[in-house]
Structures are given as structure tokens and as C-alpha cells.
Design an enzyme around this catalytic site. Structure first.
Site, PDB file in Angstrom:
ATOM      1  N   CYS A  59       0.833  -1.207   0.000  1.00  9.54           N
ATOM      2  CA  CYS A  59       0.000   0.000   0.000  1.00  9.54           C
ATOM      3  C   CYS A  59       0.866   1.255   0.000  1.00  9.54           C
ATOM      4  O   CYS A  59       0.363   2.352  -0.184  1.00  9.54           O
ATOM      5  CB  CYS A  59      -0.935   0.009   1.202  1.00  9.54           C
ATOM      6  SG  CYS A  59      -0.077   0.049   2.776  1.00  9.54           S
ATOM      7  N   CYS A 107      -2.912  -2.624   8.553  1.00  9.66           N
ATOM      8  CA  CYS A 107      -2.472  -1.301   9.015  1.00  9.66           C
ATOM      9  C   CYS A 107      -2.036  -1.391  10.489  1.00  9.66           C
ATOM     10  O   CYS A 107      -1.073  -0.743  10.903  1.00  9.66           O
ATOM     11  CB  CYS A 107      -3.578  -0.280   8.866  1.00  9.66           C
ATOM     12  SG  CYS A 107      -4.459  -0.388   7.298  1.00  9.66           S
TER      13      CYS A 107
HETATM   14 FE1  FES Z   1      -1.597   0.458   4.242  1.00  6.96          FE
HETATM   15 FE2  FES Z   1      -3.399   1.237   5.894  1.00  6.96          FE
HETATM   16  S1  FES Z   1      -3.658   0.932   3.767  1.00  6.96           S
HETATM   17  S2  FES Z   1      -1.324   0.920   6.294  1.00  6.96           S
END
Ligand code: FES
Length: 147
Positions: A33, A103
């Protein structure tokens, strides 16, 4: 979709910032991400976490979990801080949506990385602490990466 606690910690993050001459600093990212989290620990001679700050370049859930994780380790011993797992952080936030669980892993790993840095600098051993990964995505979903 998000609990009130998540929204509160996202909108009013606790312990945001950095610590000069920190006892330990840990940075971890998730290449998938692209989010990055850094934790600073100020640890006194008795091994108590006097202060903790974080910087997160990431999503709202990453901000909320870092904020809660710093609250949970503040004032604890380094050994007690080892018990602040992503599960403990999620529970304290009244849960996270399943797609946001990774996360909270970032927060746990960043704390471990900062503890590791502190332990290395001081030549001590923290029970149960393993060398942290710098990218929590490493080793996950390998099949996707074999191209
Ligand atoms: Fe990667 Fe939240 S989307 S840490």
C-alpha cells in the site's frame, strides 16, 4: 465502518511527532500500500518508556493504530511493550474492518523495530523480540509475487 475510537484517534492523533536523541527508532513500511510508519521511543535507565512519538505516512487506519499503540506503550516497561500486539491495538480501538488489519500490523512492527534499535544500541536482549522486517508485506501472499 469505523468505530468511534478509530475516528477519534484518526482525527486527534495522540503522540504525533518525533523525539530528538530517541533511545530507539523504528521505521517499517508496507510496499503493497506504500504506507510508512516511524516510532520514536524515549526509554529511561530502568527500561521504562518515558515518551513515545510517531510519524505515519499512511492511511487513516494506520494513523489511528499508531496513535493507539503509542498510548498503550507509554509508561510501560520494554517487556510490557512487547505485549502490545496488533490484536491488542485493534481491541483497544473497538475493531478494524478486515481490509485494514494490515495497518495495525504496521504499528506493532514499528514498535518492535524501535525496541530492536534500542536493544542493539544498549547491548541488551528483549525476550521474545525478533529482528523486525522493514517491509511487513515481505513473505505475505508470495504466490502473487511470483511472476
Ligand atoms: Fe496500508 Fe493502511 S492501507 S497501512
Amino acid at each position: 465502518m469505523y468505530s468511534e475510537k478509530v475516528m477519534d484517534h484518526f482525527q486527534n492523533p495522540r503522540n504525533m511527532g518525533e523525539i530528538e536523541n530517541a533511545s530507539g527508532i523504528g521505521t517499517v513500511g508496507n510496499a503493497k500500500c506504500g504506507d510508512i510508519m516511524r516510532i520514536y521511543l524515549d526509554i529511561d535507565e530502568d527500561g521504562i518508556i518515558r515518551d513515545v512519538k510517531f510519524k505515519t505516512f499512511g492511511c487513516g487506519a494506520a494513523v489511528a493504530t499508531s496513535s493507539m499503540a503509542t498510548e498503550l506503550v507509554k509508561g510501560k516497561t520494554v517487556q510490557e511493550a512487547m505485549e502490545v500486539t496488533n490484536k491488542a491495538v485493534m481491541e483497544a480501538l473497538d475493531g478494524l474492518p478486515p481490509v485494514k488489519v494490515h495497518c495495525s500490523l504496521l504499528a506493532e512492527e514499528a514498535i518492535h523495530a524501535a525496541l530492536w534499535d534500542y536493544a542493539e544500541k544498549n547491548g541488551i536482549h528483549i525476550e521474545g523480540l525478533e529482528k523486525p522486517k522493514s517491509d511487513i508485506h515481505e513473505g505475505e501472499e508470495q504466490e502473487e509475487e511470483e511472476y
